[in-house]
Scaffold this motif. Structure first.
Motif, short mmCIF file in Angstrom:
data_model
loop_
_atom_site.label_atom_id
_atom_site.label_comp_id
_atom_site.label_asym_id
_atom_site.label_seq_id
_atom_site.Cartn_x
_atom_site.Cartn_y
_atom_site.Cartn_z
N ARG A 214 0.84 -1.19 0.00
CA ARG A 214 0.00 0.00 0.00
C ARG A 214 0.88 1.24 0.00
N GLN A 215 0.28 2.31 -0.52
CA GLN A 215 1.00 3.57 -0.61
C GLN A 215 0.07 4.71 -0.27
N VAL A 216 0.53 5.53 0.65
CA VAL A 216 -0.23 6.71 1.07
C VAL A 216 0.25 7.90 0.22
N PRO A 217 -0.65 8.78 -0.22
CA PRO A 217 -0.22 9.96 -0.98
C PRO A 217 0.86 10.74 -0.24
N GLY A 218 1.89 11.11 -0.96
CA GLY A 218 2.99 11.85 -0.36
C GLY A 218 4.13 10.97 0.12
N GLU A 219 3.86 9.68 0.25
CA GLU A 219 4.91 8.75 0.64
C GLU A 219 5.58 8.20 -0.61
N ARG A 220 6.88 8.13 -0.59
CA ARG A 220 7.59 7.68 -1.78
C ARG A 220 7.59 6.16 -1.90
N GLU A 221 7.62 5.50 -0.75
CA GLU A 221 7.73 4.05 -0.76
C GLU A 221 6.38 3.38 -0.56
N ARG A 222 6.24 2.23 -1.16
CA ARG A 222 5.09 1.38 -0.90
C ARG A 222 5.45 0.44 0.23
N GLU A 223 4.50 0.25 1.12
CA GLU A 223 4.70 -0.58 2.30
C GLU A 223 4.17 -1.98 2.05
N LEU A 224 4.98 -2.99 2.40
CA LEU A 224 4.48 -4.36 2.33
C LEU A 224 3.42 -4.56 3.41
N VAL A 225 2.24 -4.97 3.00
CA VAL A 225 1.15 -5.24 3.94
C VAL A 225 1.11 -6.72 4.29
N ALA A 226 1.15 -7.56 3.27
CA ALA A 226 1.06 -9.01 3.49
C ALA A 226 1.64 -9.72 2.29
N ILE B 229 2.34 -13.93 0.61
CA ILE B 229 2.02 -15.35 0.70
C ILE B 229 2.93 -16.11 -0.26
N THR B 230 3.49 -17.20 0.24
CA THR B 230 4.40 -17.99 -0.58
C THR B 230 3.64 -19.02 -1.40
N THR B 231 4.37 -19.73 -2.22
CA THR B 231 3.75 -20.77 -3.04
C THR B 231 3.18 -21.90 -2.20
N ASP B 232 3.71 -22.10 -0.99
CA ASP B 232 3.17 -23.14 -0.10
C ASP B 232 2.35 -22.53 1.03
N ASP B 233 1.78 -21.35 0.76
CA ASP B 233 0.79 -20.71 1.64
C ASP B 233 1.33 -20.22 2.98
N ARG B 234 2.62 -19.99 3.07
CA ARG B 234 3.15 -19.33 4.27
C ARG B 234 2.88 -17.84 4.11
N THR B 235 2.42 -17.23 5.19
CA THR B 235 2.02 -15.82 5.13
C THR B 235 2.87 -14.96 6.06
N ASN B 236 2.89 -13.69 5.71
CA ASN B 236 3.64 -12.71 6.50
C ASN B 236 2.86 -11.40 6.47
N TYR B 237 2.83 -10.70 7.61
CA TYR B 237 2.06 -9.47 7.71
C TYR B 237 2.88 -8.38 8.39
N VAL B 238 2.64 -7.16 7.98
CA VAL B 238 3.20 -6.04 8.73
C VAL B 238 2.49 -5.98 10.08
#
Length: 116
Positions: free
Chosen positions: A38-50, A52-61
């Motif tokens: 996701r990216q907020v207006p005015g922010e240069r970088e996009r933030e990783l929110v979540a 998922i790998t090919t074997d369904d392992r997940t990661n969240y901010v």
């Protein structure tokens, strides 16, 4: 050609829910990890929110843990982001991302606005 198309954004009140979906084409979907950013207006970088790998392992901010759930459907070639208990600070443009070889692909984005 690789294509990512997001859908499902919109305006929602605080505490509400939305489900984003990203449809992939032009590559073997099941063989690649996928991510939502996701990216907020005015922010240069996009933030990783979540992610998922090919074997369904997940990661969240940390800020979305317990509220958002990422999932994938390799038959439909989609990756989804279920967002519950939305907060005003979740307001952003949300993007689906694929790293394919040496290339990074992004969808066109879908806007999520959390406001009363």
């Amino acid at each position: 050609q690789v294509q990512l198309v997001e859908s499902g954004g919109g305006l929602v009140q605080p505490g509400g829910s939305l489900r984003l979906s990203c449809a992939g084409s032009g590559f073997i979907f099941s063989r690649y990890d996928m991510g939502w950013y996701r990216q907020v207006p005015g922010e240069r970088e996009r933030e990783l929110v979540a992610s998922i790998t090919t074997d369904d392992r997940t990661n969240y901010v940390d800020s979305v843990k317990g509220r958002f759930t990422i999932s994938r459907d390799n038959v439909k070639k989609t990756v989804s982001l279920q967002m519950n208990s939305l907060k005003s600070e979740d307001t952003a443009a949300y993007y689906c991302r694929l790293v394919y070889g040496t290339m990074t692909y992004w969808g066109q984005g879908t806007q999520v606005t959390v406001s009363s």
